[in-house]
Design a protein around this motif. Sequence first.
Motif, PDB file in Angstrom:
ATOM      1  N   HIS A  41      49.964  43.480  33.947  1.00  0.00           N
ATOM      2  CA  HIS A  41      49.411  44.766  34.390  1.00  0.00           C
ATOM      3  C   HIS A  41      48.858  44.691  35.811  1.00  0.00           C
ATOM      4  CE1 HIS A  41      47.664  48.764  33.749  1.00  0.00           C
ATOM      5  NE2 HIS A  41      46.585  48.311  34.369  1.00  0.00           N
ATOM      6  N   THR A  42      48.170  43.594  36.130  1.00  0.00           N
ATOM      7  CA  THR A  42      47.520  43.478  37.447  1.00  0.00           C
ATOM      8  C   THR A  42      48.397  42.797  38.494  1.00  0.00           C
ATOM      9  OG1 THR A  42      46.526  41.342  36.880  1.00  0.00           O
ATOM     10  CG2 THR A  42      45.243  43.334  36.357  1.00  0.00           C
ATOM     11  N   ARG A  43      49.436  42.078  38.018  1.00  0.00           N
ATOM     12  CA  ARG A  43      50.283  41.265  38.900  1.00  0.00           C
ATOM     13  C   ARG A  43      49.464  40.196  39.628  1.00  0.00           C
ATOM     14  NH1 ARG A  43      54.667  45.612  41.472  1.00  0.00           N
ATOM     15  NH2 ARG A  43      55.334  46.444  39.454  1.00  0.00           N
ATOM     16  N   ARG A  44      48.464  39.696  38.933  1.00  0.00           N
ATOM     17  CA  ARG A  44      47.655  38.580  39.427  1.00  0.00           C
ATOM     18  C   ARG A  44      47.719  37.446  38.417  1.00  0.00           C
ATOM     19  NH1 ARG A  44      42.531  42.550  40.065  1.00  0.00           N
ATOM     20  NH2 ARG A  44      43.379  43.994  41.619  1.00  0.00           N
ATOM     21  N   ARG A  45      47.243  36.265  38.810  1.00  0.00           N
ATOM     22  CA  ARG A  45      47.397  35.093  37.961  1.00  0.00           C
ATOM     23  C   ARG A  45      46.092  34.500  37.433  1.00  0.00           C
ATOM     24  NH1 ARG A  45      51.548  34.216  35.381  1.00  0.00           N
ATOM     25  NH2 ARG A  45      51.043  32.003  35.266  1.00  0.00           N
ATOM     26  N   LYS A  46      45.020  34.576  38.207  1.00  0.00           N
ATOM     27  CA  LYS A  46      43.810  33.847  37.852  1.00  0.00           C
ATOM     28  C   LYS A  46      43.014  34.547  36.750  1.00  0.00           C
ATOM     29  CE  LYS A  46      42.887  31.140  42.029  1.00  0.00           C
ATOM     30  NZ  LYS A  46      42.971  29.832  41.338  1.00  0.00           N
ATOM     31  N   VAL A  47      42.313  33.724  35.980  1.00  0.00           N
ATOM     32  CA  VAL A  47      41.470  34.226  34.891  1.00  0.00           C
ATOM     33  C   VAL A  47      40.103  33.561  35.008  1.00  0.00           C
ATOM     34  CG1 VAL A  47      41.165  34.386  32.397  1.00  0.00           C
ATOM     35  CG2 VAL A  47      43.468  34.542  33.387  1.00  0.00           C
ATOM     36  N   LEU A  48      39.059  34.371  34.909  1.00  0.00           N
ATOM     37  CA  LEU A  48      37.691  33.844  34.902  1.00  0.00           C
ATOM     38  C   LEU A  48      37.246  33.631  33.463  1.00  0.00           C
ATOM     39  CD1 LEU A  48      34.948  33.116  36.156  1.00  0.00           C
ATOM     40  CD2 LEU A  48      34.429  35.565  36.285  1.00  0.00           C
ATOM     41  N   ALA A  65      24.284  36.583  38.580  1.00  0.00           N
ATOM     42  CA  ALA A  65      24.491  36.404  40.021  1.00  0.00           C
ATOM     43  C   ALA A  65      25.734  35.566  40.288  1.00  0.00           C
ATOM     44  CB  ALA A  65      23.264  35.753  40.650  1.00  0.00           C
ATOM     45  N   GLY A  66      25.894  34.485  39.536  1.00  0.00           N
ATOM     46  CA  GLY A  66      27.066  33.638  39.702  1.00  0.00           C
ATOM     47  C   GLY A  66      28.352  34.365  39.366  1.00  0.00           C
ATOM     48  N   LEU A  67      28.305  35.199  38.337  1.00  0.00           N
ATOM     49  CA  LEU A  67      29.463  36.012  37.959  1.00  0.00           C
ATOM     50  C   LEU A  67      29.888  36.913  39.104  1.00  0.00           C
ATOM     51  CD1 LEU A  67      31.317  37.599  35.848  1.00  0.00           C
ATOM     52  CD2 LEU A  67      29.298  39.087  35.585  1.00  0.00           C
ATOM     53  N   ARG A  68      28.924  37.632  39.664  1.00  0.00           N
ATOM     54  CA  ARG A  68      29.244  38.585  40.738  1.00  0.00           C
ATOM     55  C   ARG A  68      29.771  37.870  41.979  1.00  0.00           C
ATOM     56  NH1 ARG A  68      24.099  42.263  39.192  1.00  0.00           N
ATOM     57  NH2 ARG A  68      25.206  43.739  37.849  1.00  0.00           N
ATOM     58  N   GLU A  69      29.228  36.696  42.252  1.00  0.00           N
ATOM     59  CA  GLU A  69      29.691  35.943  43.409  1.00  0.00           C
ATOM     60  C   GLU A  69      31.145  35.495  43.219  1.00  0.00           C
ATOM     61  OE1 GLU A  69      28.541  31.878  45.923  1.00  0.00           O
ATOM     62  OE2 GLU A  69      27.173  32.677  44.399  1.00  0.00           O
ATOM     63  N   LEU A  70      31.480  35.003  42.030  1.00  0.00           N
ATOM     64  CA  LEU A  70      32.846  34.566  41.760  1.00  0.00           C
ATOM     65  C   LEU A  70      33.831  35.719  41.854  1.00  0.00           C
ATOM     66  CD1 LEU A  70      32.444  32.026  38.816  1.00  0.00           C
ATOM     67  CD2 LEU A  70      33.430  31.559  41.059  1.00  0.00           C
ATOM     68  N   ILE A  71      33.454  36.870  41.301  1.00  0.00           N
ATOM     69  CA  ILE A  71      34.360  38.013  41.342  1.00  0.00           C
ATOM     70  C   ILE A  71      34.519  38.517  42.776  1.00  0.00           C
ATOM     71  CG2 ILE A  71      34.613  40.429  40.647  1.00  0.00           C
ATOM     72  CD1 ILE A  71      33.639  39.663  37.896  1.00  0.00           C
ATOM     73  N   THR A  72      33.446  38.524  43.534  1.00  0.00           N
ATOM     74  CA  THR A  72      33.536  38.949  44.938  1.00  0.00           C
ATOM     75  C   THR A  72      34.490  38.042  45.720  1.00  0.00           C
ATOM     76  OG1 THR A  72      31.300  39.873  44.914  1.00  0.00           O
ATOM     77  CG2 THR A  72      32.232  39.313  47.065  1.00  0.00           C
ATOM     78  N   GLN A  73      34.411  36.750  45.484  1.00  0.00           N
ATOM     79  CA  GLN A  73      35.243  35.784  46.201  1.00  0.00           C
ATOM     80  C   GLN A  73      36.712  35.843  45.781  1.00  0.00           C
ATOM     81  OE1 GLN A  73      33.456  31.958  45.487  1.00  0.00           O
ATOM     82  NE2 GLN A  73      31.704  32.333  46.836  1.00  0.00           N
ATOM     83  N   HIS A  74      36.972  36.182  44.509  1.00  0.00           N
ATOM     84  CA  HIS A  74      38.331  36.032  43.979  1.00  0.00           C
ATOM     85  C   HIS A  74      38.917  37.325  43.409  1.00  0.00           C
ATOM     86  CE1 HIS A  74      38.119  31.622  44.264  1.00  0.00           C
ATOM     87  NE2 HIS A  74      36.862  31.739  43.863  1.00  0.00           N
ATOM     88  N   LYS A  75      38.312  38.476  43.705  1.00  0.00           N
ATOM     89  CA  LYS A  75      38.755  39.709  43.061  1.00  0.00           C
ATOM     90  C   LYS A  75      40.224  40.027  43.318  1.00  0.00           C
ATOM     91  CE  LYS A  75      36.697  42.452  46.830  1.00  0.00           C
ATOM     92  NZ  LYS A  75      35.643  43.441  47.151  1.00  0.00           N
ATOM     93  N   GLY A  76      40.755  39.618  44.455  1.00  0.00           N
ATOM     94  CA  GLY A  76      42.166  39.883  44.748  1.00  0.00           C
ATOM     95  C   GLY A  76      43.115  39.001  43.973  1.00  0.00           C
ATOM     96  N   GLU A  77      42.575  37.940  43.319  1.00  0.00           N
ATOM     97  CA  GLU A  77      43.404  37.006  42.559  1.00  0.00           C
ATOM     98  C   GLU A  77      43.232  37.158  41.052  1.00  0.00           C
ATOM     99  OE1 GLU A  77      43.188  32.873  44.609  1.00  0.00           O
ATOM    100  OE2 GLU A  77      41.222  33.838  44.890  1.00  0.00           O
ATOM    101  N   ILE A  98      40.034  44.721  37.268  1.00  0.00           N
ATOM    102  CA  ILE A  98      40.274  43.476  36.537  1.00  0.00           C
ATOM    103  C   ILE A  98      40.193  43.798  35.052  1.00  0.00           C
ATOM    104  CG2 ILE A  98      39.380  41.147  36.107  1.00  0.00           C
ATOM    105  CD1 ILE A  98      38.113  41.328  38.959  1.00  0.00           C
ATOM    106  N   ILE A  99      41.015  43.149  34.241  1.00  0.00           N
ATOM    107  CA  ILE A  99      41.026  43.426  32.808  1.00  0.00           C
ATOM    108  C   ILE A  99      39.905  42.636  32.118  1.00  0.00           C
ATOM    109  CG2 ILE A  99      42.403  43.409  30.700  1.00  0.00           C
ATOM    110  CD1 ILE A  99      43.390  45.306  32.933  1.00  0.00           C
TER     111      ILE A  99
END
Length: 471
Positions: free
Chosen positions: A172-179, A215-227, A262-263
Amino acid sequence: MSPGTILDSKPKTQLNYFSTKLPQAQTHARLNIALATAHQRYTTANPTSSRLHVEATSHLPGGNTRSVLHASPFPLYITSGTGNTLLDADGHHYLDLVGDMTAGLFGHSQLKIQMTLVKTISSVGLNLGATTSTESQFAAVIKERVKCIEQLRFCNSGTEANLYALIIAKIHTRRRKVLVFKGAYHGGVLGFAAGVAVNNVDRDEWLIGKYNDVAGLRELITQHKGELAAVLVEGMMGAGGGIPGSAEFLHAIQDECRFNSIIFILDEVMTFRLAPSGLQSTILHPITHQPLSPDLTTLGKNIAGGIGIGAFGGRADLMAVYDPRTSPVPHSGTFNNNSLAMACGLVALPQIYTPSACLELNALGDELRARLNEVGAGTKMKVTGLGAVNTVHFVPNPAAEIRSVEDLEVDYGGFEEALRGLFYFWAIEKGYWVATRGLISLILGTTREEVEGFVEVVREFVEEYRDALRV
């Protein structure tokens, strides 16, 4: 026989290694002696299990085909179960407080499930290899309970459910990474106990965050949201130690996922049983007081009354990835809609694990956790969890809140690990079946009197080893 059978094999007089306060080094040494003595009593009391284990090692690596069931020096071999009790190969009876790692919610001989199995085998058949109306009826039952599921599909395990949900997110997103989060367990090939992707070849596709760290969650998503294709999370870490997710943390995941396309996948394989509509229905937003509404929800373990099952569902537009009328993406599985699981699911949820039965069992579990924490007050013993699924821990500082697996990692010289082992042998010796990692998962039909019996056994443990348990 009843819980306590094995106690008869224990010497009537036992040296209390912890009757006086000792320096930590001496206490640790005596703790190891007590553990070795418990090992010896266990071995002496279970010669048949010992022999069967040796035989099994010729055919199975480690004599085992499900790693979580291994115990040292050897696992006990169970020959049968009735209701919430187990019988081992040496004739010892146990009150089952593990419930097959939460999957055995309905016990070992639930009458309606037995009758459904017999009727299905005799009048329907086993694997028909064809579409049946039972699968859509079972799907309707689940949708009625889990309101945010618009459509769903069945598979064979919670592992499969999470794998298929991740495929949907990536397509659906055409992305690969998963948190995911350190300590999480999303199935046999999706474990992150040590902060790495265990048994998963493509380790580069995972980001591993800290549970309950907003805080750590938001930082990770900010850094990697395009992936990022998805965030996959348990509402309460199960194998990770019975650690509940805070409402702030879980709703932050949902909000961040919505904002960044993000799903959001909520793993309810273990936690669905904690509330009539799943744990998601009880986790309310701190401000709006709305429950969680994940894009996809994964289920398994107990939804089919004890028959192997998995399911994944959510938004209809996402589930359309597997619509064979419009999509080339296959979702196959020989046993996805097998007759036994579909028929038992139609009985298990609407007729047996009703909302009232669910609330009653989980209230008993909350009461058990509170009582055990009372018994262990001022010691290293601390019990976490929700409802009828809990975990007994031994930690250096029980006053500190346990919010992530990092809070369980301090183990000075194996001291807490030794206490965990001693607790396991103590419970088994008294006739209570618990997991080596401390998991407790109540089975339907467990009585308050049975719970009280276990509380008293734990109280005796705390008194016996109080010096080793003191903070």
